[in-house]
Write a protein that holds these residues in place. Structure first.
Motif, PDB file in Angstrom:
ATOM      1  N   LEU A 102     -61.301  80.436   7.620  1.00 29.76           N
ATOM      2  CA  LEU A 102     -61.596  79.016   7.498  1.00 29.76           C
ATOM      3  C   LEU A 102     -62.943  78.678   8.137  1.00 29.76           C
ATOM      4  O   LEU A 102     -63.722  77.886   7.591  1.00 29.76           O
ATOM      5  N   LEU A 107     -54.007  80.926   1.704  1.00 28.13           N
ATOM      6  CA  LEU A 107     -54.721  79.677   1.965  1.00 28.13           C
ATOM      7  C   LEU A 107     -54.843  78.836   0.694  1.00 28.13           C
ATOM      8  O   LEU A 107     -54.744  77.601   0.733  1.00 28.13           O
ATOM      9  N   LEU A 120     -55.865  74.775   0.484  1.00 24.58           N
ATOM     10  CA  LEU A 120     -56.979  74.676   1.414  1.00 24.58           C
ATOM     11  C   LEU A 120     -58.292  75.214   0.862  1.00 24.58           C
ATOM     12  O   LEU A 120     -59.341  75.025   1.487  1.00 24.58           O
ATOM     13  N   LEU A 145     -64.047  75.431   1.156  1.00 24.66           N
ATOM     14  CA  LEU A 145     -62.887  74.663   1.582  1.00 24.66           C
ATOM     15  C   LEU A 145     -62.693  73.463   0.657  1.00 24.66           C
ATOM     16  O   LEU A 145     -63.658  72.805   0.269  1.00 24.66           O
ATOM     17  N   GLY A 162     -58.627  71.497   3.020  1.00 28.83           N
ATOM     18  CA  GLY A 162     -59.051  72.564   3.919  1.00 28.83           C
ATOM     19  C   GLY A 162     -59.955  72.054   5.018  1.00 28.83           C
ATOM     20  O   GLY A 162     -59.855  72.465   6.175  1.00 28.83           O
ATOM     21  N   PHE A 169     -59.220  72.239   8.958  1.00 29.54           N
ATOM     22  CA  PHE A 169     -60.102  72.989   9.849  1.00 29.54           C
ATOM     23  C   PHE A 169     -60.595  72.143  11.014  1.00 29.54           C
ATOM     24  O   PHE A 169     -60.766  72.662  12.130  1.00 29.54           O
TER      25      PHE A 169
END
Length: 312
Positions: free
Chosen positions: A41, A73, A78, A95, A99, A103
């Motif tokens: 991430l 993910l 995300l 992302l 996401g 994060f």
């Protein structure tokens, strides 16, 4: 110490550090993410869009393992994908909005945990810790280590300059404690007499690590202490042993020359010893010439004292 014994020390440190920063926990920082997931991430938050193959290479993760991480993910909504602008066969990852929202608190929590790790330490301890980390990074991955900058002295830097002169010159040239006392007086005079625009000190630093330093001050008559009009003096050029060979000495000396020209000085003078062959080579390359020398007993050693100058 042989390599096998040193490897044991490195392994012991690795065990300590992975435990200290919580790498052995099932989830990172009380979040819902494992450490590898959080690392992916972070990469996507800072270096996206990026291909899975490039991500695998930068993180040195097995392609199959990374593929499973990315799939997980993606299933959580995300990740977002887009076609490569130059190769339609490739997909670039970034992302998604979800996401980014996931994060942000993870990044804040990691920052807070790291600050909590540093908070109990004194300022010198924090400096030492960050400097040691920077040095490890530079030794193991020099091509990716932080850029070396020349900055003005911060609180504690002049004390470091005194301490490192004393330690290095005692170890390498056998100079007595009197030399460290001289450096301390030079630093005290620099603070007490400092004239902005006419004098300066530069610390060569990489991240939090100090690598070297130099001063340029208004030259004074040694007997009377009166200023010598149009003349600057280069003082206290220093490089940490592990920072030699990087061109920093030349860069620090050139910084003095550039500053002196801009300040309107006509020449720069300096004092050194014949045994300091590396420094003398730097001065000569910059255009300094040896104007006088004499054999003396200085700080417990029989040396040849030298005076050099550079016409500007």
């Amino acid at each position: 110490m042989n390599t096998a014994a040193q490897a044991q020390d490195v392994r012991a440190f690795n065990r300590f550090y992975t435990r200290r920063i919580g790498m052995l926990a099932a989830k990172l920082g009380g979040s819902d993410f494992t450490l590898p997931e959080a690392r992916v991430l972070w990469e996507l938050a800072h270096h996206a869009p990026v291909s899975a193959s490039a991500l695998s290479k930068s993180l040195q993760l097995d392609a199959g393992y990374l593929s499973r991480l990315l799939r997980g993910l993606k299933n959580r909504g995300l990740l977002a994908a887009q076609r490569h602008p130059k190769d339609a066969r490739q997909t670039l990852l970034k992302l998604s909005a979800a996401g980014k929202r996931a994060f942000a608190p993870l990044d804040r929590a990691s920052q807070a945990e790291t600050e909590a790790l540093l908070e109990p330490l004194s300022a010198p301890q924090r400096q030492a810790l960050v400097g040691a980390m920077s040095r490890i990074h530079a030794v193991l991955e020099p091509e990716a280590s932080a850029e070396v900058v020349l900055r003005p002295p911060a609180p504690g830097d002049l004390g470091w300059l005194v301490e490192r002169h004393g330690a290095i010159y005692a170890a390498e040239y056998g100079l007595s404690a009197g030399f460290e006392a001289l450096v301390a007086r030079i630093c005290a005079d620099f603070v007490d007499r400092f004239k902005p625009g006419r004098e300066a000190c530069w610390i060569a630093a990489r991240g939090g690590e100090r690598l070297g330093a130099v001063m340029l001050v208004q030259a004074r008559d040694e007997a009377s202490g009166r200023l010598r009009p149009g003349v600057a003096q280069l003082r206290l050029l220093l490089l940490e042993p592990h920072a030699r060979g990087l061109g920093l000495g030349k860069r620090l000396v050139r910084q003095c020359s550039d500053f002196a020209r801009a300040a309107g000085y006509r020449r720069i003078v300096l004092w050194t010893q014949s045994a300091l062959t590396a420094a003398r080579a730097i001065y000569a390359a910059e255009g300094y010439r040896l104007v006088s020398s004499e054999a003396v007993n200085s700080f417990g050693q029989d040396v040849v004292s030298e005076h050099w100058e550079l016409a500007l």
